[in-house]
Motif scaffolding. Structure first.
Motif, PDB file in Angstrom:
ATOM      1  N   VAL A 238      -1.176   3.397  -4.362  1.00 13.68           N
ATOM      2  CA  VAL A 238      -1.016   1.976  -4.641  1.00 13.68           C
ATOM      3  C   VAL A 238      -1.816   1.227  -3.583  1.00 13.68           C
ATOM      4  CG1 VAL A 238       0.618   0.061  -4.678  1.00 13.68           C
ATOM      5  CG2 VAL A 238       1.253   2.236  -5.712  1.00 13.68           C
ATOM      6  N   ASP A 239      -2.699   0.348  -4.051  1.00 12.61           N
ATOM      7  CA  ASP A 239      -3.673  -0.256  -3.161  1.00 12.61           C
ATOM      8  C   ASP A 239      -3.536  -1.779  -3.159  1.00 12.61           C
ATOM      9  OD1 ASP A 239      -5.777  -0.536  -1.489  1.00 12.61           O
ATOM     10  OD2 ASP A 239      -7.319   0.079  -2.927  1.00 12.61           O
ATOM     11  N   LYS A 240      -2.950  -2.325  -2.080  1.00 10.21           N
ATOM     12  CA  LYS A 240      -2.834  -3.778  -1.909  1.00 10.21           C
ATOM     13  C   LYS A 240      -2.348  -4.491  -3.154  1.00 10.21           C
ATOM     14  CE  LYS A 240      -5.116  -5.739   1.875  1.00 10.21           C
ATOM     15  NZ  LYS A 240      -6.447  -5.899   2.393  1.00 10.21           N
ATOM     16  N   VAL A 241      -1.167  -4.170  -3.586  1.00 10.29           N
ATOM     17  CA  VAL A 241      -0.652  -4.784  -4.798  1.00 10.29           C
ATOM     18  C   VAL A 241       0.214  -5.998  -4.462  1.00 10.29           C
ATOM     19  CG1 VAL A 241       0.966  -4.448  -6.716  1.00 10.29           C
ATOM     20  CG2 VAL A 241      -0.799  -2.744  -6.260  1.00 10.29           C
ATOM     21  N   ASN A 242      -0.075  -7.090  -5.153  1.00 10.47           N
ATOM     22  CA  ASN A 242       0.749  -8.286  -5.057  1.00 10.47           C
ATOM     23  C   ASN A 242       1.294  -8.586  -6.438  1.00 10.47           C
ATOM     24  OD1 ASN A 242       0.434  -9.476  -2.253  1.00 10.47           O
ATOM     25  ND2 ASN A 242      -1.685  -9.048  -2.842  1.00 10.47           N
ATOM     26  N   LEU A 243       2.606  -8.719  -6.537  1.00 11.43           N
ATOM     27  CA  LEU A 243       3.198  -8.989  -7.848  1.00 11.43           C
ATOM     28  C   LEU A 243       4.407  -9.872  -7.656  1.00 11.43           C
ATOM     29  CD1 LEU A 243       3.584  -5.772 -10.039  1.00 11.43           C
ATOM     30  CD2 LEU A 243       2.245  -7.805 -10.563  1.00 11.43           C
ATOM     31  N   GLU A 244       4.678 -10.675  -8.667  1.00 14.20           N
ATOM     32  CA  GLU A 244       5.902 -11.434  -8.654  1.00 14.20           C
ATOM     33  C   GLU A 244       6.536 -11.344 -10.021  1.00 14.20           C
ATOM     34  OE1 GLU A 244       7.180 -15.376  -6.666  1.00 14.20           O
ATOM     35  OE2 GLU A 244       5.382 -14.561  -5.684  1.00 14.20           O
ATOM     36  N   ILE A 245       7.804 -10.970 -10.050  1.00 13.17           N
ATOM     37  CA  ILE A 245       8.487 -10.813 -11.323  1.00 13.17           C
ATOM     38  C   ILE A 245       9.711 -11.711 -11.323  1.00 13.17           C
ATOM     39  CG2 ILE A 245       9.652  -9.183 -12.853  1.00 13.17           C
ATOM     40  CD1 ILE A 245       7.833  -6.978 -11.593  1.00 13.17           C
ATOM     41  N   GLU A 246       9.830 -12.515 -12.388  1.00  7.67           N
ATOM     42  CA  GLU A 246      10.903 -13.520 -12.451  1.00  7.67           C
ATOM     43  C   GLU A 246      12.197 -12.898 -12.942  1.00  7.67           C
ATOM     44  OE1 GLU A 246      10.336 -16.548 -11.433  1.00  7.67           O
ATOM     45  OE2 GLU A 246       8.167 -16.244 -11.187  1.00  7.67           O
ATOM     46  N   GLU A 247      13.288 -13.574 -12.622  1.00  2.60           N
ATOM     47  CA  GLU A 247      14.583 -13.111 -13.075  1.00  2.60           C
ATOM     48  C   GLU A 247      14.660 -13.210 -14.602  1.00  2.60           C
ATOM     49  OE1 GLU A 247      17.707 -14.713 -10.806  1.00  2.60           O
ATOM     50  OE2 GLU A 247      19.264 -13.921 -12.124  1.00  2.60           O
ATOM     51  N   GLY A 248      15.221 -12.195 -15.233  1.00  2.86           N
ATOM     52  CA  GLY A 248      15.465 -12.218 -16.673  1.00  2.86           C
ATOM     53  C   GLY A 248      14.251 -11.906 -17.524  1.00  2.86           C
TER      54      GLY A 248
ATOM     55  N   GLY B  17      -1.251   4.963 -10.667  1.00  4.73           N
ATOM     56  CA  GLY B  17      -0.367   4.557  -9.576  1.00  4.73           C
ATOM     57  C   GLY B  17       0.880   3.836 -10.038  1.00  4.73           C
ATOM     58  N   LYS B  18       1.071   3.738 -11.351  1.00  8.55           N
ATOM     59  CA  LYS B  18       2.219   2.965 -11.825  1.00  8.55           C
ATOM     60  C   LYS B  18       3.554   3.656 -11.552  1.00  8.55           C
ATOM     61  CE  LYS B  18       1.481   4.329 -16.663  1.00  8.55           C
ATOM     62  NZ  LYS B  18       0.832   5.615 -16.362  1.00  8.55           N
ATOM     63  N   SER B  19       3.580   4.999 -11.616  1.00  4.18           N
ATOM     64  CA  SER B  19       4.828   5.718 -11.307  1.00  4.18           C
ATOM     65  C   SER B  19       5.228   5.497  -9.862  1.00  4.18           C
ATOM     66  CB  SER B  19       4.660   7.217 -11.529  1.00  4.18           C
ATOM     67  OG  SER B  19       4.566   7.479 -12.881  1.00  4.18           O
ATOM     68  N   THR B  20       4.243   5.535  -8.973  1.00  8.32           N
ATOM     69  CA  THR B  20       4.525   5.294  -7.564  1.00  8.32           C
ATOM     70  C   THR B  20       5.005   3.859  -7.380  1.00  8.32           C
ATOM     71  OG1 THR B  20       2.737   6.805  -7.054  1.00  8.32           O
ATOM     72  CG2 THR B  20       3.565   5.465  -5.251  1.00  8.32           C
ATOM     73  N   LEU B  21       4.337   2.930  -8.060  1.00  7.98           N
ATOM     74  CA  LEU B  21       4.689   1.524  -7.919  1.00  7.98           C
ATOM     75  C   LEU B  21       6.146   1.280  -8.299  1.00  7.98           C
ATOM     76  CD1 LEU B  21       3.433  -1.264  -7.229  1.00  7.98           C
ATOM     77  CD2 LEU B  21       3.170  -1.616  -9.676  1.00  7.98           C
TER      78      LEU B  21
ATOM     79  N   ASN C 155       0.854  -1.186   0.000  1.00  8.67           N
ATOM     80  CA  ASN C 155       0.000   0.000   0.000  1.00  8.67           C
ATOM     81  C   ASN C 155       0.879   1.221   0.000  1.00  8.67           C
ATOM     82  OD1 ASN C 155      -2.955  -0.331   0.360  1.00  8.67           O
ATOM     83  ND2 ASN C 155      -2.224  -1.799   1.886  1.00  8.67           N
ATOM     84  N   LYS C 156       0.475   2.265  -0.697  1.00  7.98           N
ATOM     85  CA  LYS C 156       1.178   3.537  -0.573  1.00  7.98           C
ATOM     86  C   LYS C 156       0.158   4.664  -0.546  1.00  7.98           C
ATOM     87  CE  LYS C 156       4.326   6.631  -0.446  1.00  7.98           C
ATOM     88  NZ  LYS C 156       5.221   6.792   0.689  1.00  7.98           N
TER      89      LYS C 156
END
Lengths: 222, 337
Positions: free
Chosen positions: B21-31, B43-47, B8-9
């Motif tokens: 930014v409201d309760k964001v869950n994300l997972e980004i893989e290597e590469g 909210g993407k700039s803040t994210l 949250n932000k």
């Protein structure tokens, strides 16, 4: 012809006074640059939304700058006589004018420094932060170089104001061209002395402006 | 590589609070090249600024490249930022420094010796294709060249993650493509994880592996780019997808087609190569009129849409549509009343 037109002008004295004016302007510009820069950077960094945002520091610095910027110079000189005597040991002569000149001009320059720093794109500071820069790195490698043209044109304006201040300081016994023009010229109704002293002051101002303009042009790569 | 948990932000306090930014869950893989798309204010700039600690989350955890950004010390944060670099929409170069000196800046921050800096800067200039411009000042460069300097500068300390903040939004379409090609080649050559935010679906389509769609501080949809193109779930996602799949003016064209049944077909991957149209005409007693067609190439494969006008009796048209469903072609009847 020269003898007749400027019959009251003592060129040796005039030269001596010119050197005194240049001396006072030079030294006080130097210290004004240092103290004004310090104050200006502090003012900028402590202002809302900046790296060291701090209401107390910003408020106190801002008040100090505004007060000393507002006191008329001729009154400031008299007000700080005790301080001057403590620092220089005398309240007469070119050296004795310097504390007053610096205290009068540094807050003025500090405001200009702050304006210059505020013009730096926030994104550039953010970029430096995103690279892991320390605040000291940001000050010396981003803030100062990026605002250099504004800092230089600010110190040019301040130096010119200081030439005017030295003339005022001269009236209360600091020496220099102002002193000469007032005592030898005005009080003795010797118009030629006043005119020569004024023309020399004008020439000094033009030279400072010229040097400032050249320096700004050389630094500005925008 | 990157993990956001219940992030949250909020900005401001009391009734003026804005939840960016409201309760964001994300997972980004290597590469991977991961895109975050949204309109301005989503909210993407803040994210993206939460990822390198330019903003601190109000709650939740941000883990990136082994650092827990929400709780690192100031010193660790500076170290982390050498591994997580960023490029910007407005490039944010120092105008008082030449190209070379700009690229050298992060190396100075990292305390690298002069001789070594020089060597690294020359490599980077070569890598981003700026040979011959090393002594120019930013004011003498075009937008694309400035962004190349930005990229070189970001790569100077061998980062593990590159964050792109609307990196191509200030560039013209051609320059955008060349910068995107550069980012792709960097991703492939250096194995760098790239997170980019944009409002242009074109950018997502061209270089991203996966995408997250943001709206009002929430991530409303995540998936592989092809998946999202093929079956966008949310209304906003559909709007973004249509940015690239439907040429401008589609609605006006549809409004001028009288009669018949309008259908929109979507093809993904290999199905784009099946002769669907030919068999449709051969099997059913209908006329088929092509209104509009379009194929987009995404990183994971092609994606095409075709808008057809079917003329014939109702029964045949229905049977034709059923046949399309049978073939596994995504078919949608468009209301043109």
């Amino acid at each position: 012809m020269n003898e007749k037109l400027f019959q009251h002008v003592n060129w040796d004295k005039m030269w001596e006074a010119t050197v005194e004016t240049l001396y006072m302007t030079g030294i006080s510009t130097f210290y004004t640059f240092i103290f004004g820069l310090l104050l200006g950077v502090l003012l900028f960094l402590s202002s809302p939304g900046q790296l060291w945002k701090n209401k107390l520091v910003y408020g106190v610095t801002g008040a100090f700058v505004n007060i000393f910027r507002s006191i008329p110079f001729i009154i400031l000189i008299i007000l700080i006589i005790p301080f001057t005597t403590l620092l220089v040991g005398s309240m007469r002569g070119p050296e004795a004018a310097i504390p007053a000149l610096v205290i009068g001009a540094a807050p003025f320059y500090a405001r200009m420094v702050m304006i210059g720093l505020r013009e730096i794109d926030r994104g550039v500071i953010e970029a430096a932060k995103s690279m892991g820069a320390k605040t000291s790195t940001i000050i010396f490698k981003v803030l100062l170089p990026e605002s250099m043209p504004a800092l230089l044109s600010g110190i040019t304006v301040t130096a010119i104001a200081l030439v005017g201040y030295t003339a005022m300081a001269g009236v209360i016994g600091a020496g220099g061209l102002g002193n000469l023009a007032y005592y030898e010229g005005f009080q003795r109704s010797r118009t030629d002395v006043m005119i020569v002293a004024t023309v020399i002051i004008l020439i000094i101002v033009f030279i400072i402006q010229f040097i400032g303009d050249v320096a700004v042009k050389k630094m500005d790569k925008r | 590589m990157i993990q956001l948990k219940d992030v949250n932000k909020k900005f401001g306090i009391g009734p003026k609070t804005i939840v960016a930014v409201d309760k964001v869950n994300l997972e980004i893989e290597e590469g991977e090249i991961f895109g975050i798309i949204g309109y301005s204010g989503a909210g993407k700039s803040t994210l993206i600024r939460l990822l390198n600690g330019l903003e601190k989350p109000s709650s939740g955890t941000v883990k990136i490249a082994g650092y827990e950004m929400s709780s690192v010390s100031a010193k660790e944060l500076r170290e982390a930022r050498k591994k997580i670099s960023m490029i910007f929409q407005h490039f944010n170069l120092l105008w008082s420094r030449t190209v070379k000196q700009n690229i050298s800046f992060p190396l100075e921050i990292a305390g690298i010796k002069k001789a070594e800096r020089e060597k690294r800067v020359n490599e980077l200039i070569e890598l981003v294709g700026l040979k011959g411009r090393e002594d120019a000042y930013p004011s003498e460069l075009s937008g694309g060249q400035k962004q190349r300097v930005g990229i070189a500068r970001a790569l100077a300390n061998d980062p593990e993650v590159l964050l792109c903040d609307e990196a191509t939004s200030a560039l013209d379409p051609e320059t955008t493509d060349s910068i995107l090609d550069l980012l792709t080649s960097i991703n492939e050559r250096l194995g760098l994880t790239i997170v980019l935010i944009t409002h242009e679906m074109h950018v997502i389509r061209k270089i991203c592996h996966r995408v997250a769609v943001m709206e009002a501080g929430n991530v409303v949809e995540t998936g592989s780019v092809l998946e999202v193109f093929q079956s966008p779930k949310e209304a906003i996602t559909k709007r973004f997808v249509s940015q690239v799949t439907e040429p401008a003016g589609t609605e006006q064209v549809l409004a001028h087609i009288p009669g018949g049944t309008l259908i929109k077909l979507a093809f993904v991957g290999e199905k784009t190569e099946h002769p669907v149209l030919a068999s449709l005409i051969r099997k059913f007693d209908i006329d088929v009129n092509i209104v509009q067609g379009n194929i987009s190439h995404t990183k994971a494969g092609a994606y095409g849409t075709l808008i057809l006008q079917l003329l014939g009796n109702e029964k045949d048209v229905d049977m034709a549509i059923a046949y399309l469903h049978e073939l596994g072609v995504q078919t949608e009847v468009i209301d043109n009343e």
